[in-house]
Design an enzyme around this catalytic site. Structure first.
Site, PDB file in Angstrom:
ATOM      1  N   SER A 139     -42.037  38.891  35.557  1.00 26.84           N
ATOM      2  CA  SER A 139     -41.357  38.974  34.122  1.00 26.84           C
ATOM      3  C   SER A 139     -41.974  38.567  33.051  1.00 26.84           C
ATOM      4  CB  SER A 139     -40.007  37.963  34.479  1.00 26.84           C
ATOM      5  OG  SER A 139     -39.697  37.656  33.031  1.00 26.84           O
ATOM      6  N   TYR A 152     -37.403  29.119  35.701  1.00 20.21           N
ATOM      7  CA  TYR A 152     -37.618  30.575  36.034  1.00 20.21           C
ATOM      8  C   TYR A 152     -39.094  30.975  35.297  1.00 20.21           C
ATOM      9  CZ  TYR A 152     -36.652  35.452  35.545  1.00 20.21           C
ATOM     10  OH  TYR A 152     -36.489  36.624  35.605  1.00 20.21           O
TER      11      TYR A 152
END
Length: 260
Positions: A139, A152
């Protein structure tokens, strides 16, 4: 025989979109998720032929379950041509709250160890065959940290580095390691975010675009172009510029915010 692709986290979001993309190309599918019933219902709704897929119910954070799943897959369908470690969770954390450390540990176990547990059982057989592709879903959040997103962001940074390490280890084996780094995707992981998500991409667009990226070693989001540019800006901008851009930005909802 058509190629076989294994996808974890295939019951929703990106995994589901990728499964649909490969199904339309005629691939054989090995679909892995904890919610086998949800996957089956979605497959039925999309009229995907039962002859083209097998569902495996497993938790990527459980190394034993993943090893058993891999053995079942290879016995029933053969060794996959591509393994996509997509399963992941995203929950806000606050390091000043002791209870959130357990949440962060769960994020890391799923997103990081889950990626390794997904790839692990297939590496030696792929090396022995001399071909195969391992695809890790990183990501742009793994390139620069975002407020309230420490668990995250840390997990995706680890996925990117882990895949880079694995790529070096396998560089002479014939097995490719690819890292895809999307920006914001409209999935259950982002639906409760209480902040603007620039260049939000629909999962079916990412599913389609990701299929053309397996020949690349590291792929920042490339469509829409602006999303990719955003990732590059995040990676290269000075800290002062980055901090100004995100000053006052709402945090990622925590588990106890009851927004997930």
């Amino acid at each position: 025989m058509m190629p076989l692709v294994l996808i974890t986290g295939a019951s929703s979001g990106i995994g589901q979109a990728m499964a649909l993309h490969y199904a339309r190309l005629g691939y054989q599918l090995a679909l892995v998720a904890r919610r086998g019933d949800a996957m089956q219902a979605w497959l039925n709704e999309n009229a995907i032929s039962p002859e083209t897929y097998v569902i495996y119910s497993a938790d990527v954070a459980d190394v034993g379950q993943m090893a058993h799943m891999a053995q079942m897959c290879m016995a029933r369908q053969g060794l996959p041509d591509a393994v996509i470690a997509n399963a992941g969770i995203s929950i806000g954390v606050d390091s000043s709250v002791p209870d959130d450390f357990a949440v962060m540990a769960r994020i890391l176990a799923t997103n990081v160890m889950g990626t390794a547990a997904t790839f692990g059982p297939f590496i030696a057989p792929m090396v022995a065959r001399g071909t195969g592709t391992l695809v890790g879903i990183g990501s742009v959040a793994g390139i620069r940290g975002l407020p309230g997103h420490g668990g995250y962001c840390a997990s995706k940074a680890a996925v990117i580095s882990y895949c880079e390490s694995l790529r070096g280890e396998l560089s002479m084996s014939g097995v490719k390691v690819v890292t895809l780094c999307p920006g914001y995707i409209a999935t259950p992981l982002t639906q409760n975010n209480q902040y603007t998500m620039p260049f939000l991409m629909q999962p079916e667009v990412f599913g389609r675009e990701s299929g053309s990226c397996h020949c690349r070693r590291l792929q920042l989001p490339r469509d829409p172009v602006a999303n990719g540019c955003g990732g590059q800006v995040d990676a290269t901008s000075a800290n002062a510029v980055f901090d100004r851009l995100f000053a006052g930005r709402p945090r990622k909802p925590r588990e106890t915010d009851k927004l997930l």
